[in-house]
Design a protein around this motif. Structure first.
Motif, PDB file in Angstrom:
ATOM      1  N   ALA A 165       0.848  -1.197   0.000  1.00 25.53           N
ATOM      2  CA  ALA A 165       0.000   0.000   0.000  1.00 25.53           C
ATOM      3  C   ALA A 165       0.879   1.240   0.000  1.00 25.53           C
ATOM      4  O   ALA A 165       2.011   1.218   0.490  1.00 25.53           O
ATOM      5  CB  ALA A 165      -0.913   0.021   1.220  1.00 25.53           C
ATOM      6  N   VAL A 166       0.348   2.322  -0.557  1.00 29.31           N
ATOM      7  CA  VAL A 166       0.966   3.640  -0.433  1.00 29.31           C
ATOM      8  C   VAL A 166       0.092   4.459   0.499  1.00 29.31           C
ATOM      9  O   VAL A 166      -1.108   4.603   0.258  1.00 29.31           O
ATOM     10  CB  VAL A 166       1.092   4.339  -1.800  1.00 29.31           C
ATOM     11  N   VAL A 167       0.685   4.970   1.564  1.00 30.37           N
ATOM     12  CA  VAL A 167      -0.036   5.851   2.480  1.00 30.37           C
ATOM     13  C   VAL A 167       0.526   7.257   2.311  1.00 30.37           C
ATOM     14  O   VAL A 167       1.708   7.504   2.571  1.00 30.37           O
ATOM     15  CB  VAL A 167       0.086   5.378   3.939  1.00 30.37           C
ATOM     16  N   ASN A 168      -0.317   8.155   1.862  1.00 33.47           N
ATOM     17  CA  ASN A 168       0.066   9.543   1.572  1.00 33.47           C
ATOM     18  C   ASN A 168      -0.399  10.432   2.718  1.00 33.47           C
ATOM     19  O   ASN A 168      -1.589  10.488   3.014  1.00 33.47           O
ATOM     20  CB  ASN A 168      -0.576   9.990   0.260  1.00 33.47           C
ATOM     21  N   VAL A 169       0.550  11.118   3.330  1.00 34.24           N
ATOM     22  CA  VAL A 169       0.293  11.798   4.595  1.00 34.24           C
ATOM     23  C   VAL A 169       0.277  13.319   4.422  1.00 34.24           C
ATOM     24  O   VAL A 169       1.267  13.920   3.993  1.00 34.24           O
ATOM     25  CB  VAL A 169       1.365  11.403   5.631  1.00 34.24           C
ATOM     26  N   HIS A 170      -0.863  13.931   4.715  1.00 35.18           N
ATOM     27  CA  HIS A 170      -0.994  15.385   4.886  1.00 35.18           C
ATOM     28  C   HIS A 170      -0.662  16.207   3.642  1.00 35.18           C
ATOM     29  O   HIS A 170      -0.063  17.291   3.758  1.00 35.18           O
ATOM     30  CB  HIS A 170      -0.126  15.858   6.060  1.00 35.18           C
ATOM     31  N   TRP A 171      -1.088  15.736   2.489  1.00 34.92           N
ATOM     32  CA  TRP A 171      -0.940  16.558   1.281  1.00 34.92           C
ATOM     33  C   TRP A 171      -2.094  17.551   1.226  1.00 34.92           C
ATOM     34  O   TRP A 171      -2.915  17.530   0.313  1.00 34.92           O
ATOM     35  CB  TRP A 171      -0.904  15.670   0.036  1.00 34.92           C
ATOM     36  N   GLN A 172      -2.149  18.443   2.190  1.00 37.26           N
ATOM     37  CA  GLN A 172      -3.260  19.373   2.354  1.00 37.26           C
ATOM     38  C   GLN A 172      -2.813  20.808   2.110  1.00 37.26           C
ATOM     39  O   GLN A 172      -1.655  21.165   2.362  1.00 37.26           O
ATOM     40  CB  GLN A 172      -3.844  19.230   3.756  1.00 37.26           C
ATOM     41  N   HIS A 173      -3.749  21.627   1.664  1.00 39.66           N
ATOM     42  CA  HIS A 173      -3.419  23.012   1.308  1.00 39.66           C
ATOM     43  C   HIS A 173      -2.753  23.761   2.452  1.00 39.66           C
ATOM     44  O   HIS A 173      -1.776  24.482   2.237  1.00 39.66           O
ATOM     45  CB  HIS A 173      -4.685  23.749   0.865  1.00 39.66           C
ATOM     46  N   ASP A 174      -3.272  23.635   3.659  1.00 37.11           N
ATOM     47  CA  ASP A 174      -2.708  24.376   4.785  1.00 37.11           C
ATOM     48  C   ASP A 174      -1.272  23.976   5.091  1.00 37.11           C
ATOM     49  O   ASP A 174      -0.538  24.753   5.717  1.00 37.11           O
ATOM     50  CB  ASP A 174      -3.562  24.170   6.040  1.00 37.11           C
ATOM     51  N   ILE A 175      -0.866  22.796   4.653  1.00 35.87           N
ATOM     52  CA  ILE A 175       0.456  22.289   5.010  1.00 35.87           C
ATOM     53  C   ILE A 175       1.473  22.465   3.891  1.00 35.87           C
ATOM     54  O   ILE A 175       2.622  22.858   4.155  1.00 35.87           O
ATOM     55  CB  ILE A 175       0.359  20.803   5.427  1.00 35.87           C
ATOM     56  N   VAL A 176       1.086  22.231   2.641  1.00 38.69           N
ATOM     57  CA  VAL A 176       2.108  22.138   1.592  1.00 38.69           C
ATOM     58  C   VAL A 176       2.091  23.257   0.560  1.00 38.69           C
ATOM     59  O   VAL A 176       2.986  23.316  -0.296  1.00 38.69           O
ATOM     60  CB  VAL A 176       2.024  20.778   0.862  1.00 38.69           C
ATOM     61  N   THR A 177       1.109  24.156   0.604  1.00 35.99           N
ATOM     62  CA  THR A 177       1.054  25.197  -0.420  1.00 35.99           C
ATOM     63  C   THR A 177       1.542  26.537   0.119  1.00 35.99           C
ATOM     64  O   THR A 177       1.561  26.780   1.331  1.00 35.99           O
ATOM     65  CB  THR A 177      -0.373  25.385  -0.966  1.00 35.99           C
ATOM     66  N   ALA A 178       1.898  27.414  -0.805  1.00 34.19           N
ATOM     67  CA  ALA A 178       2.396  28.750  -0.434  1.00 34.19           C
ATOM     68  C   ALA A 178       1.317  29.610   0.184  1.00 34.19           C
ATOM     69  O   ALA A 178       1.625  30.628   0.816  1.00 34.19           O
ATOM     70  CB  ALA A 178       2.976  29.442  -1.664  1.00 34.19           C
ATOM     71  N   GLN A 179       0.049  29.261   0.011  1.00 36.32           N
ATOM     72  CA  GLN A 179      -1.060  30.016   0.588  1.00 36.32           C
ATOM     73  C   GLN A 179      -1.540  29.423   1.914  1.00 36.32           C
ATOM     74  O   GLN A 179      -2.416  29.985   2.565  1.00 36.32           O
ATOM     75  CB  GLN A 179      -2.243  30.059  -0.388  1.00 36.32           C
ATOM     76  N   GLY A 180      -0.986  28.292   2.317  1.00 45.82           N
ATOM     77  CA  GLY A 180      -1.482  27.589   3.486  1.00 45.82           C
ATOM     78  C   GLY A 180      -1.025  28.182   4.799  1.00 45.82           C
ATOM     79  O   GLY A 180      -0.066  28.972   4.869  1.00 45.82           O
TER      80      GLY A 180
END
Length: 214
Positions: free
Chosen positions: A14-29
């Motif tokens: 399995a691939v578990v992808n952790v916290h690829w969320q706007h608030d965490i990884v984007t310049a606007q987050g």
């Protein structure tokens, strides 16, 4: 640092992808001052997308872990600086754009998404049941940040008996030093590999345990 002796059975990986969320990884987050520069410079979003595409093509289970909290954060213990920062920044509120997974890595309709309040995606979620129901033995991890929830979830995976592999070029931390130190430590518990190692492993013929013993 990368281990090249990676072997994979897609049916049990399995691939578990952790916290690829706007608030965490984007310049606007909300957490942009901590992670946006590292995420962009290391090009980890593209690497994670490449890995997820490979996993889907190979028929692997793809799972997404996200942090999301009710307004006012009633379920968030303010016992750490990180948790206090989440509240102070009004980050990762359920239903807000910042809590959503970024468009580049949008989960497909049949891919499980688990929401969790802590620094691991295992406690108080259905992740363990999802993995066991599919007979998963190996988990590949991507996400942000390497030294907090990626590592926290990977360590729990090891404690649950899984073979855990952190995909180094599909992860980022606030600093390269934190990223590297985490991988150096985790290599004592699981494996560290790159996206290209996964590609190589998926191209290799699968050898059964019986064949390997002959």
């Amino acid at each position: 640092m990368t281990e090249t002796s990676l072997s994979l059975d897609p049916a049990r990986t399995a691939v578990v992808n952790v916290h690829w969320q706007h608030d965490i990884v984007t310049a606007q987050g909300a957490f942009a001052p901590f992670f946006a520069e590292s995420v962009a410079r290391r090009q980890v979003i593209g690497a994670a997308r490449d890995l997820v595409d490979q996993a889907r093509a190979a028929g692997m289970l793809v799972v997404w872990a996200r942090a999301a909290f009710r307004p006012g954060y009633p379920e968030l213990p303010l016992n750490t600086g990180l948790n206090q920062a989440i509240k102070d920044l009004n980050a990762l509120v359920e239903g807000s754009p910042g809590a959503e997974i970024i468009q580049e890595l949008t989960p497909q309709a049949d891919e499980p998404v688990v929401s969790h309040p802590g620094t691991s995606a295992f406690p108080a979620t259905a992740l363990e049941d999802i993995l066991r129901c599919r007979g998963i033995e190996t988990i590949l991890f991507t996400g942000v940040s390497t030294n907090v929830t990626v590592e926290g979830t990977a360590r729990d995976a090891v404690n649950h008996g899984y073979r855990a592999v952190i995909i180094e070029d599909a992860c980022a931390a606030a600093t390269d030093e934190a990223h590297t130190a985490t991988l150096n430590t985790f290599s004592l518990l699981g494996q560290v590999a790159g996206v290209h190692d996964v590609k190589t492993a998926l191209r290799a013929p699968l050898t059964s345990s019986v064949e390997a013993a002959l």
